[in-house]
Design an enzyme around this catalytic site. Sequence first.
Site, PDB file in Angstrom:
ATOM      1  N   GLY A  98       0.820  -1.211   0.000  1.00  0.00           N
ATOM      2  CA  GLY A  98       0.000   0.000   0.000  1.00  0.00           C
ATOM      3  C   GLY A  98       0.849   1.254   0.000  1.00  0.00           C
ATOM      4  O   GLY A  98       2.069   1.198  -0.166  1.00  0.00           O
ATOM      5  N   THR A  99       0.179   2.378   0.191  1.00  0.00           N
ATOM      6  CA  THR A  99       0.865   3.665   0.182  1.00  0.00           C
ATOM      7  C   THR A  99       1.806   3.783   1.380  1.00  0.00           C
ATOM      8  O   THR A  99       2.939   4.247   1.251  1.00  0.00           O
ATOM      9  CB  THR A  99      -0.178   4.809   0.288  1.00  0.00           C
ATOM     10  OG1 THR A  99      -1.329   4.429  -0.448  1.00  0.00           O
ATOM     11  CG2 THR A  99       0.364   6.105  -0.209  1.00  0.00           C
ATOM     12  N   CYS A 100       1.318   3.343   2.528  1.00  0.00           N
ATOM     13  CA  CYS A 100       2.108   3.562   3.747  1.00  0.00           C
ATOM     14  C   CYS A 100       2.996   2.393   4.101  1.00  0.00           C
ATOM     15  O   CYS A 100       3.983   2.563   4.795  1.00  0.00           O
ATOM     16  CB  CYS A 100       1.199   3.750   4.951  1.00  0.00           C
ATOM     17  SG  CYS A 100      -0.150   4.782   4.679  1.00  0.00           S
TER      18      CYS A 100
ATOM     19  N   SER B 294       4.005  -2.137   3.435  1.00  0.00           N
ATOM     20  CA  SER B 294       3.818  -3.431   2.774  1.00  0.00           C
ATOM     21  C   SER B 294       3.293  -4.390   3.830  1.00  0.00           C
ATOM     22  O   SER B 294       3.732  -4.346   4.984  1.00  0.00           O
ATOM     23  CB  SER B 294       5.153  -3.958   2.260  1.00  0.00           C
ATOM     24  OG  SER B 294       5.747  -2.980   1.449  1.00  0.00           O
ATOM     25  N   VAL B 295       2.382  -5.241   3.423  1.00  0.00           N
ATOM     26  CA  VAL B 295       1.772  -6.161   4.383  1.00  0.00           C
ATOM     27  C   VAL B 295       2.184  -7.590   4.040  1.00  0.00           C
ATOM     28  O   VAL B 295       2.151  -7.997   2.871  1.00  0.00           O
ATOM     29  CB  VAL B 295       0.229  -6.006   4.371  1.00  0.00           C
ATOM     30  CG1 VAL B 295      -0.406  -6.923   5.403  1.00  0.00           C
ATOM     31  CG2 VAL B 295      -0.163  -4.557   4.640  1.00  0.00           C
TER      32      VAL B 295
ATOM     33  N   LYS C 246       2.341  -5.434   9.009  1.00  0.00           N
ATOM     34  CA  LYS C 246       2.435  -4.270   8.111  1.00  0.00           C
ATOM     35  C   LYS C 246       3.713  -3.525   8.446  1.00  0.00           C
ATOM     36  O   LYS C 246       3.876  -3.021   9.554  1.00  0.00           O
ATOM     37  CB  LYS C 246       1.217  -3.366   8.317  1.00  0.00           C
ATOM     38  CG  LYS C 246       1.189  -2.146   7.427  1.00  0.00           C
ATOM     39  CD  LYS C 246      -0.206  -1.525   7.477  1.00  0.00           C
ATOM     40  CE  LYS C 246      -0.294  -0.219   6.743  1.00  0.00           C
ATOM     41  NZ  LYS C 246      -1.669   0.292   6.750  1.00  0.00           N
TER      42      LYS C 246
ATOM     43  N   ASP D 250     -11.365   6.121   3.965  1.00  0.00           N
ATOM     44  CA  ASP D 250     -10.826   5.391   2.816  1.00  0.00           C
ATOM     45  C   ASP D 250     -11.485   4.023   2.700  1.00  0.00           C
ATOM     46  O   ASP D 250     -10.809   3.021   2.479  1.00  0.00           O
ATOM     47  CB  ASP D 250      -9.300   5.271   2.937  1.00  0.00           C
ATOM     48  CG  ASP D 250      -8.644   4.859   1.609  1.00  0.00           C
ATOM     49  OD1 ASP D 250      -9.307   4.959   0.554  1.00  0.00           O
ATOM     50  OD2 ASP D 250      -7.479   4.429   1.635  1.00  0.00           O
TER      51      ASP D 250
HETATM   52  N1  ATP Z   1      -4.849  -8.019   8.701  1.00  0.00           N
HETATM   53  C1  ATP Z   1      -4.657  -8.343   7.422  1.00  0.00           C
HETATM   54  N2  ATP Z   1      -4.787  -9.619   7.006  1.00  0.00           N
HETATM   55  C2  ATP Z   1      -4.585  -9.938   5.713  1.00  0.00           C
HETATM   56  N3  ATP Z   1      -4.307  -9.055   4.736  1.00  0.00           N
HETATM   57  C3  ATP Z   1      -4.168  -7.771   5.075  1.00  0.00           C
HETATM   58  C4  ATP Z   1      -4.329  -7.340   6.436  1.00  0.00           C
HETATM   59  N4  ATP Z   1      -4.150  -6.006   6.475  1.00  0.00           N
HETATM   60  C5  ATP Z   1      -3.889  -5.617   5.218  1.00  0.00           C
HETATM   61  N5  ATP Z   1      -3.893  -6.665   4.373  1.00  0.00           N
HETATM   62  C6  ATP Z   1      -3.657  -6.633   2.911  1.00  0.00           C
HETATM   63  O1  ATP Z   1      -2.692  -5.659   2.581  1.00  0.00           O
HETATM   64  C7  ATP Z   1      -3.262  -4.655   1.748  1.00  0.00           C
HETATM   65  C8  ATP Z   1      -2.661  -3.293   2.094  1.00  0.00           C
HETATM   66  O2  ATP Z   1      -2.934  -3.018   3.467  1.00  0.00           O
HETATM   67  P1  ATP Z   1      -3.290  -1.567   3.976  1.00  0.00           P
HETATM   68  O3  ATP Z   1      -4.462  -1.077   3.172  1.00  0.00           O
HETATM   69  O4  ATP Z   1      -3.442  -1.581   5.442  1.00  0.00           O
HETATM   70  O5  ATP Z   1      -1.968  -0.781   3.594  1.00  0.00           O
HETATM   71  P2  ATP Z   1      -1.822   0.725   3.143  1.00  0.00           P
HETATM   72  O6  ATP Z   1      -0.363   0.952   2.911  1.00  0.00           O
HETATM   73  O7  ATP Z   1      -2.472   1.607   4.131  1.00  0.00           O
HETATM   74  O8  ATP Z   1      -2.642   0.691   1.800  1.00  0.00           O
HETATM   75  P3  ATP Z   1      -3.437   1.811   1.011  1.00  0.00           P
HETATM   76  O9  ATP Z   1      -2.514   2.307  -0.036  1.00  0.00           O
HETATM   77  O10 ATP Z   1      -4.608   1.043   0.448  1.00  0.00           O
HETATM   78  O11 ATP Z   1      -3.881   2.850   1.987  1.00  0.00           O
HETATM   79  C9  ATP Z   1      -4.786  -4.754   1.963  1.00  0.00           C
HETATM   80  O12 ATP Z   1      -5.526  -4.346   0.848  1.00  0.00           O
HETATM   81  C10 ATP Z   1      -4.949  -6.239   2.239  1.00  0.00           C
HETATM   82  O13 ATP Z   1      -5.099  -6.952   1.044  1.00  0.00           O
END
Ligand code: ATP
Length: 384
Positions: free
Chosen positions: A13-15, A17-18, A33, A125
């Site tokens: 994601g933006t912030c 990697s998960v 994350k 979001d």
């Molecule tokens: N608890 C979790 N269990 C399984 N998969 C997860 C979990 N949390 C996040 N993910 C996966 O990781 C992806 C990215 O997570 P997240 O949206 O929290 O990150 P972000 O960096 O904030 O992303 P974004 O750019 O969407 O804001 C999610 O769309 C999901 O597919």
Amino acid sequence: MERYKILEELGDGTCGSVFKAFNIETFEIVAVKKMKRKFYFWEECMNLREVKALCKLNHPNIVKLKEVVRENDELFFIFEYMEHNLYQIMKEQQRPFSEGEIRSFMSQMLQGLVHMHGNGYFHRDLKPENLLVTKDFLKIADFGLAREVLSMPPYTEYVSTRWYRAPEVLLQSSYYTTAIDMWAVGAILAELFTLSPIFPGESEIDQLYKICCVLGAPDWISFPEATNISRLINISYSDISPTNLSDIMPNASSEAVDLILQLCSWDPLRRPTAEQVDVHVPHPLLCDPLEPRLNNMGAKPNLELNLWDFGTEPDDCFLGLTLAVKPSASNLEMVHTVSQSMEEDILFCPRLNDHPEQSVRSSTHQLEFRNLLGLQSHHCSLTF
Ligand SMILES: Nc1ncnc2c1ncn2[C@@H]1O[C@H](COP(=O)(O)OP(=O)(O)OP(=O)(O)O)[C@@H](O)[C@H]1O
């Protein structure tokens, strides 16, 4: 982080990697994350919106933050693991969802939102990727943009993925409310019927145009901001007539179509609140089905000693943007120095005899903060 064995990447994601990971001490599968930016001080971590919001929000339909680890200036959030997100499920879905399945997803999303909005947060979001699903159970995730309803406008920074973005946000209104989440709920509900986004704008202007194509021109009188649209889009609104939603989602009942139209009202004041929407699910979930030990415990954890108030420090900078948020007094409280077993936790809850369930719950929901650099050599546990 040596307790975690990384198994595979789940999302980037933006912030952060998960990753899917395995806790070698507890044999638990978790989602880790890893934040992209560096964190040099614990205070920065504690000021993150995601941490603040998730510490306050404890609900079966909101993903649980189990632990926050800072190691070598890198920050890791340890979440309960969820198998899929709704985007993946819709992409792989070979047949339309039944109305029962859609009601179940909606009901769970709304229950999470009722809790979130009732506790003074809006998500900002909501989108299918942020709705995590395991065995038909849905939880709202990604609180990176969540903020407090009572925080002070103007809200000027980037908010929400375009396709699910409410018109007032597209029109750069500096004041918006929890109704922006309700718009996203309407767009997601429509997508559950069609299995493709209802407003797939390719730019902000195109987004407004796509909304006009479905809903027709906004009502100039009840939604004054509509005048801005004519400045943005070089079209005559009288030329755009609304689409009959039943034509594009023949599988939706008239009640479902009506609900989508209410949720996707141009005027935020006309959108129902999460509490007002009743999707009539025969057996709504009353507890977290993915957490068997917590069955029948609806009450909030009993909180004991005050550890930390976020005080009056400015809010975290999301993507480098400083925000004028007035942090509320946190209900983060320290119960005890960390212990791994529930029995030990319980020893530290003086009111255990009065409220055994609450004490067990607070121990289960402990949020463990570790500073592996040794700046805070002790290892403490926060409950919320
Ligand atoms: N608890 C979790 N269990 C399984 N998969 C997860 C979990 N949390 C996040 N993910 C996966 O990781 C992806 C990215 O997570 P997240 O949206 O929290 O990150 P972000 O960096 O904030 O992303 P974004 O750019 O969407 O804001 C999610 O769309 C999901 O597919």
